[in-house]
Design a protein around this motif. Structure first.
Motif, PDB file in Angstrom:
ATOM      1  N   ARG A  30       0.893  -1.395  -0.119  1.00 32.60           N
ATOM      2  CA  ARG A  30      -0.399  -0.063  -0.128  1.00 32.60           C
ATOM      3  C   ARG A  30       0.587   1.336   0.157  1.00 32.60           C
ATOM      4  O   ARG A  30       0.860   1.834   1.052  1.00 32.60           O
ATOM      5  CB  ARG A  30      -0.738  -0.399   1.494  1.00 32.60           C
ATOM      6  N   ASN A  31       1.181   1.909  -1.190  1.00 30.61           N
ATOM      7  CA  ASN A  31       1.992   3.283  -1.340  1.00 30.61           C
ATOM      8  C   ASN A  31       1.605   3.711  -2.133  1.00 30.61           C
ATOM      9  O   ASN A  31       0.502   3.431  -3.194  1.00 30.61           O
ATOM     10  CB  ASN A  31       3.758   2.419  -1.629  1.00 30.61           C
ATOM     11  N   SER A  32       1.668   4.771  -2.636  1.00 32.76           N
ATOM     12  CA  SER A  32       1.566   5.841  -3.429  1.00 32.76           C
ATOM     13  C   SER A  32       1.811   6.006  -5.308  1.00 32.76           C
ATOM     14  O   SER A  32       1.553   5.838  -5.773  1.00 32.76           O
ATOM     15  CB  SER A  32       1.945   7.408  -3.581  1.00 32.76           C
ATOM     16  N   LEU A  33       2.342   4.762  -5.284  1.00 29.14           N
ATOM     17  CA  LEU A  33       2.940   3.758  -6.393  1.00 29.14           C
ATOM     18  C   LEU A  33       1.712   3.403  -6.797  1.00 29.14           C
ATOM     19  O   LEU A  33       0.991   2.966  -8.208  1.00 29.14           O
ATOM     20  CB  LEU A  33       3.755   3.545  -6.557  1.00 29.14           C
ATOM     21  N   THR A  34       0.870   2.399  -5.705  1.00 28.73           N
ATOM     22  CA  THR A  34      -0.170   1.653  -6.463  1.00 28.73           C
ATOM     23  C   THR A  34      -1.682   1.689  -5.926  1.00 28.73           C
ATOM     24  O   THR A  34      -2.680   1.424  -6.718  1.00 28.73           O
ATOM     25  CB  THR A  34      -0.052  -0.020  -5.139  1.00 28.73           C
ATOM     26  N   LEU A  35      -2.034   2.945  -4.733  1.00 34.41           N
ATOM     27  CA  LEU A  35      -2.967   3.812  -4.286  1.00 34.41           C
ATOM     28  C   LEU A  35      -3.277   4.767  -5.994  1.00 34.41           C
ATOM     29  O   LEU A  35      -2.576   5.102  -5.763  1.00 34.41           O
ATOM     30  CB  LEU A  35      -3.121   4.044  -3.534  1.00 34.41           C
ATOM     31  N   PRO A  36      -4.540   5.134  -5.975  1.00 35.15           N
ATOM     32  CA  PRO A  36      -4.830   5.941  -6.594  1.00 35.15           C
ATOM     33  C   PRO A  36      -4.188   7.207  -5.930  1.00 35.15           C
ATOM     34  O   PRO A  36      -5.089   7.096  -4.591  1.00 35.15           O
ATOM     35  CB  PRO A  36      -6.418   5.961  -6.914  1.00 35.15           C
ATOM     36  N   GLU A  37      -4.364   8.437  -7.087  1.00 29.52           N
ATOM     37  CA  GLU A  37      -3.912   9.360  -6.573  1.00 29.52           C
ATOM     38  C   GLU A  37      -4.969  10.156  -5.267  1.00 29.52           C
ATOM     39  O   GLU A  37      -3.733  11.098  -4.240  1.00 29.52           O
ATOM     40  CB  GLU A  37      -3.636  10.770  -7.685  1.00 29.52           C
ATOM     41  N   ASP A  38      -6.065  10.348  -5.683  1.00 29.62           N
ATOM     42  CA  ASP A  38      -6.958  11.100  -4.774  1.00 29.62           C
ATOM     43  C   ASP A  38      -6.567  10.077  -3.397  1.00 29.62           C
ATOM     44  O   ASP A  38      -7.603  10.573  -1.817  1.00 29.62           O
ATOM     45  CB  ASP A  38      -8.263  11.290  -5.416  1.00 29.62           C
ATOM     46  N   GLU A  39      -6.633   9.090  -3.314  1.00 34.12           N
ATOM     47  CA  GLU A  39      -6.989   8.317  -1.856  1.00 34.12           C
ATOM     48  C   GLU A  39      -5.537   8.112  -1.812  1.00 34.12           C
ATOM     49  O   GLU A  39      -5.606   8.222  -0.612  1.00 34.12           O
ATOM     50  CB  GLU A  39      -6.954   6.331  -2.537  1.00 34.12           C
ATOM     51  N   VAL A  40      -4.300   8.015  -2.181  1.00 33.92           N
ATOM     52  CA  VAL A  40      -3.275   9.038  -1.353  1.00 33.92           C
ATOM     53  C   VAL A  40      -3.469   9.792  -0.969  1.00 33.92           C
ATOM     54  O   VAL A  40      -3.054  10.490   0.784  1.00 33.92           O
ATOM     55  CB  VAL A  40      -1.941   8.898  -2.108  1.00 33.92           C
ATOM     56  N   LYS A  41      -4.195  11.058  -1.514  1.00 36.34           N
ATOM     57  CA  LYS A  41      -4.631  12.263  -0.796  1.00 36.34           C
ATOM     58  C   LYS A  41      -4.977  12.205   0.758  1.00 36.34           C
ATOM     59  O   LYS A  41      -4.379  13.195   1.627  1.00 36.34           O
ATOM     60  CB  LYS A  41      -4.563  13.707  -1.658  1.00 36.34           C
ATOM     61  N   GLN A  42      -6.232  11.339   0.101  1.00 38.08           N
ATOM     62  CA  GLN A  42      -7.012  11.839   1.093  1.00 38.08           C
ATOM     63  C   GLN A  42      -6.489  10.751   2.448  1.00 38.08           C
ATOM     64  O   GLN A  42      -6.275  11.132   3.533  1.00 38.08           O
ATOM     65  CB  GLN A  42      -7.701  10.509   0.929  1.00 38.08           C
ATOM     66  N   LEU A  43      -5.749   9.544   2.559  1.00 32.18           N
ATOM     67  CA  LEU A  43      -4.832   9.810   3.477  1.00 32.18           C
ATOM     68  C   LEU A  43      -3.710  10.678   4.213  1.00 32.18           C
ATOM     69  O   LEU A  43      -3.691  10.495   5.223  1.00 32.18           O
ATOM     70  CB  LEU A  43      -4.194   8.089   2.657  1.00 32.18           C
ATOM     71  N   LEU A  44      -2.655  11.526   3.400  1.00 35.78           N
ATOM     72  CA  LEU A  44      -2.294  12.335   3.649  1.00 35.78           C
ATOM     73  C   LEU A  44      -3.038  12.852   4.465  1.00 35.78           C
ATOM     74  O   LEU A  44      -2.261  13.525   5.519  1.00 35.78           O
ATOM     75  CB  LEU A  44      -0.723  12.709   2.811  1.00 35.78           C
ATOM     76  N   ASP A  45      -4.032  13.814   3.913  1.00 42.87           N
ATOM     77  CA  ASP A  45      -4.233  14.890   4.867  1.00 42.87           C
ATOM     78  C   ASP A  45      -5.184  13.958   6.185  1.00 42.87           C
ATOM     79  O   ASP A  45      -5.610  14.974   6.710  1.00 42.87           O
ATOM     80  CB  ASP A  45      -5.565  14.968   3.792  1.00 42.87           C
ATOM     81  N   ALA A  46      -5.594  12.759   5.909  1.00 41.10           N
ATOM     82  CA  ALA A  46      -6.213  12.318   6.953  1.00 41.10           C
ATOM     83  C   ALA A  46      -5.050  12.528   8.023  1.00 41.10           C
ATOM     84  O   ALA A  46      -5.384  11.811   9.367  1.00 41.10           O
ATOM     85  CB  ALA A  46      -7.202  11.002   6.608  1.00 41.10           C
ATOM     86  N   GLY A  47      -3.710  12.176   8.152  1.00 40.27           N
ATOM     87  CA  GLY A  47      -2.957  12.100   8.969  1.00 40.27           C
ATOM     88  C   GLY A  47      -2.579  10.425   9.374  1.00 40.27           C
ATOM     89  O   GLY A  47      -1.791  10.240  10.000  1.00 40.27           O
TER      90      GLY A  47
END
Length: 518
Positions: free
Chosen positions: A141-158
């Motif tokens: 589970r990383n920013s290479l495999t996950l969709p861009e918006d999901e990555v952003k969501q995860l980061l935003d959610a801390g």
RNA sequence: GGUCCGUUCGUCUAGGGGUUAGGACAGUAGAUUUUCAUUCUACCAACAGGGGUUCGAUUCCCCUACGGACUACCA
């Protein structure tokens, strides 16, 4: 334009510095001085879990004791402050992000459990080298495999994340080690190392490269244990675009245990009965929490110069037959090219030998200082400097450590408590006792109390009785000192003084009366 | 297991295509010394193994063996 040579010693404050670390610091120092450059110390404390109170201070004091002078350090800051990575924390993230933006690093959200599961899966599948790499990262589970918006969501959610280096699948990484020559490693054997930890701290790898670059380090001289990760560091320099100023690497051979196999570890000291630390260390046992003490070279009586000379020769030699080198001479002669590739085993005999050499080379005045100090510590305060100097000069050949001086000097301050039985039974008889009595009687009147004069007097007395010197000497020694062996007897009597000597002989004559009768 | 690094007297090491393979520590023996120690002298003692390359390899190359390091959100 030639860059100024700048090297660094970068210990982590996880406990006392052992002699392997001291040697690394020493070689850095010698190289820097030889090249007319600078040496700095940087504390690598990016692992907050392993922080040990007092360790940094210990490192500082150890280097000071050794005579390794730092041009820049946390306690003597230079142009690149701060010199503790924990204090540099805010600056690392931007570099990690730079790598993310350039596509050389990525966010990873895997939990420790997921990582364990991945390794377990690979191990079960008999994958030769289970690691987070170009192949396995596709399943994680990383920013290479996950969709861009999901990555952003995860980061935003801390969500907790790390930043990993994206190591290429197939590429040869090579570098020219100053000691080992070309070292080539295939990128497939390097894993996607974590650069930023989830606690916001950089790992060693990131911090190390960023700091070495920022601090304008030109040569990285470190232990062989870093050799496997050196290619990773080369990759990092490349991705940062710093390849043109990448430092040259020199990986030092390991220091091995004196017995058996393996590298010298902190625990070997107590097990083998010799110090592995420069200074004594008071720590706590990791398991029981009990206080522990590890012995140090300083407290064991080693002279810093001797210790350094010995350490310098563990893995390096000047190519000449000279064995004794002052720090300045070491600086003069040192070169990385003459550092050997193979590991060195520790030799207790040789350190002792070095210490003897350095101890005996010291001026008698300085030795007298050591002697006076120990004597005072044991309550012997009425000794003149002059007398201490005479004693030191006489006993230094018998000493390995400064403390030996005081031990050897005991006979001057304590009358014999007993007399060596072997000598007494063999050498003591009525005739000998008679000669000693005559000698003791004449001695106090002597005007010249030099060793030679005393010897002349003794010879005169003994020969006057029709005896030979050899017949009485051992008995005399025992009478005066109680022991069968020791420093030159004439010198002892001279220092002791004729009065005291005569009295000691008379006491012995009384004590050993029974032998005389027999 | 995988990757990398290494291998000359017991130890630290020098050397390097043709050497009696050198030195130091330790060990042994002798000399000196009134004794022990010191000092001095001598002795003991090594190129991991197998293939190449070469007129010749301890030295260069390969393989094997052995040793080690690394293989973490430790350094």
């Amino acid at each position: 334009m030639e860059r100024e040579v700048r090297v660094r010693f970068a210990p982590s404050p996880t406990g006392p510095l052992h002699i392997g670390g001291v040697r690394t610091a020493l070689y850095n120092y010698l190289f820097a001085r030889k090249m007319g450059g600078k040496m700095l110390l940087r504390i690598e404390d990016t692992d907050q879990n392993r922080f040990v109170p007092g360790a940094e201070d210990y490192i500082r004091q150890s280097l000071e004791w050794c005579g390794i002078v730092l041009d820049e350090s946390p306690w003597n800051e230079g142009p690149h402050a701060p010199y503790r990575q924990s204090e540099r924390k805010p600056m690392y993230m931007q570099y990690a992000l730079q790598l993310v933006e350039s596509g050389h690093a990525y966010y990873a959200f895997d939990t420790p459990e997921e990582l364990d599961a991945m390794r377990a899966r690979l191990t079960a599948a008999k994958v030769p080298n289970p690691q987070y790499n170009a192949i396995t990262r596709a399943q994680m589970r990383n920013s290479l495999t996950l969709p861009e918006d999901e990555v952003k969501q995860l980061l935003d959610a801390g969500t907790a994340y790390v930043i990993r280096l994206k190591v290429p699948r197939k590429e040869e990484v090579r570098f020219n080690d100053m000691i080992r020559g070309w070292v080539v490693v295939h990128s497939s054997s390097i894993d996607d190392k974590v650069l930023m930890k989830s606690d916001g701290m950089p790992t060693y790898h990131l911090a190390n490269i960023v700091d070495d670059h920022l601090m304008e380090i030109t040569h990285v001289i470190r232990g062989e244990e870093w050799l496997p990760s050196a290619p990773l560091h080369v990759l990092l320099y490349r991705y940062f675009g710093w390849e043109s100023t990448m430092p040259q690497f020199a990986h030092l051979p390991l220091l091995l245990k004196p017995d058996g196999t393996g590298k010298l570890s902190k625990r070997d000291g107590d097990r083998l009965g010799f110090p592995v630390f420069p200074l004594e260390w008071h720590g706590t046992d990791a398991e029981t929490g009990e206080p522990t003490v590890s012995s140090g070279y300083r407290e064991s009586g080693y002279l810093p110069d001797a210790f350094i000379n010995f350490l310098a020769f563990l893995g390096w030699n000047p190519g000449s037959q000279q064995e004794l080198f002052s720090m300045d001479e070491l600086i003069q002669e040192f070169s990385i090219e003459r550092v050997s590739k193979s590991p060195a085993r520790f030799d207790q005999n040789k350190v002792r030998w070095y210490n003897e050499q350095y101890l005996r080379a010291k001026p008698d005045g300085e030795l007298a200082g050591y002697l006076l100090e120990s004597l005072q510590a044991q309550g012997q305060t009425d000794v003149s400097t002059e007398k201490a100097e005479q004693i030191a000069a006489l006993v230094k050949e018998r000493a390995t450590f400064p403390a030996d001086l005081a031990r050897e000097a005991q006979l001057f301050f304590q009358r014999p408590g007993s007399y060596d039985e072997q000598v007494v039974s063999k050498k003591w008889n009525a005739q000998v006792a008679g000669a000693l009595a005559a000698f003791a009687q004449q001695l106090p009147a002597a005007t010249d109390t030099s060793p030679d004069a005393i010897k002349a007097l003794l010879t005169q007395v003994v020969e006057g009785l029709g005896m030979k010197l050899g017949q009485v000497l051992q008995a005399l020694r025992v009478a005066v000192t109680g022991a069968a062996a020791g420093p030159d007897l004439m010198a002892i009597m001279s220092i002791l003084g004729v009065q005291e000597t005569a009295e000691r002989i008379n006491v012995a004559l009384e004590q050993l009366n029974s032998y005389t009768a027999a």
